[in-house]
Design an enzyme around this catalytic site. Structure first.
Site, PDB file in Angstrom:
ATOM      1  CG  PHE A 147      30.717  -0.404  -4.518  1.00 16.15           C
ATOM      2  CD1 PHE A 147      31.526   0.385  -3.720  1.00 16.15           C
ATOM      3  CD2 PHE A 147      29.931  -1.369  -3.905  1.00 16.15           C
ATOM      4  CE1 PHE A 147      31.563   0.214  -2.336  1.00 16.15           C
ATOM      5  CE2 PHE A 147      29.953  -1.545  -2.517  1.00 16.15           C
ATOM      6  CZ  PHE A 147      30.770  -0.753  -1.746  1.00 16.15           C
ATOM      7  N   GLY A 148      33.570   0.183  -6.677  1.00 11.68           N
ATOM      8  CA  GLY A 148      34.966   0.461  -6.348  1.00 11.68           C
ATOM      9  C   GLY A 148      35.918  -0.474  -7.079  1.00 11.68           C
ATOM     10  CG  ASP A 161      37.923   5.847   5.602  1.00 12.71           C
ATOM     11  OD1 ASP A 161      37.346   6.359   4.625  1.00 12.71           O
ATOM     12  OD2 ASP A 161      39.159   5.846   5.721  1.00 12.71           O
TER      13      ASP A 161
END
Length: 214
Positions: free
Chosen positions: A167-168, A75
């Protein structure tokens, strides 16, 4: 001589960017990587934890128990100091379902914040869950957490997206000591310095010790 097959590790994410980074970081480790797409009947895990560690552990334990395979889950999130640490653990749900929407909301929230005050950090918690070492899992028992590691990367947020890699929030995050965003840096460089790269490096060392002890 009895040949023992390498242990299987489930890559517990559907994010293609994370999958690619995990594959690259674990090259050379004597494991067989498995993927969620291989399992038709598998339930998603609701990320209700208050911390990265809680969410990573929830995912690793759940996917491990559902598939019977040791599971590697993470996470991660972006913490911006000018926003009080937001979006944090809610990074994946910040502003919409797409990377573009999330990035646009972040930049909009920082419109009045000077670039020099846009300090931020990426955080990643990587968790491996399973039963015992090697192939001697006892499926009658619930899996347990085998290893947890948290990596951090300090940096700042720029005023517009730059670069096509990553990404993100990668296109707007410049790590400390560099003048390019994660999305502009070669993947080998990003994997070495990033929050996830640090966590995976520690996980790689653990896996090598774990395998050697079997």
């Amino acid at each position: 001589m009895i040949h023992t097959p390498p242990p299987e590790i489930l890559v517990a994410t559907n994010n293609p960017g994370k999958i690619r980074e995990i594959q690259e970081s674990l090259q050379g480790v004597s494991v067989t990587l498995r993927y969620l797409r291989e399992f038709g009947e598998i339930s998603g895990v609701e990320e209700v934890g208050a911390t990265y560690a809680e969410n990573a552990i929830l995912k690793a334990l759940s996917y491990c128990k559902q598939t019977g395979i040791c599971a590697l889950a993470d996470d991660s999130g972006l913490e911006v100091e000018a926003l009080g640490g937001k979006p944090g653990v809610l990074s994946a749900r910040y502003g919409g379902p797409s990377d573009r929407e999330r990035t646009e909301k972040l930049l909009m929230a920082l419109t009045q914040v000077p670039v020099q005050e846009r300090t931020a950090r990426f955080v990643c918690c990587m968790t491996l869950a399973g039963w015992t070492q090697g192939q001697s899992q006892d499926y009658r028992k619930d899996p347990r957490v085998l290893h947890v590691y948290e990596g951090k990367c300090e940096g700042r947020i720029v005023d517009e997206p730059r670069g096509k890699n990553g990404f993100g929030f990668d296109p707007v995050f410049v790590p400390t000591g560099y003048d390019k965003t994660f999305a502009q840096l070669p993947s080998a460089v990003k994997n070495e310095i990033s929050h996830r790269g640090q966590a995976l490096s520690a996980m790689r060392e653990f896996l090598n010790r774990w395998i050697a002890s079997t």
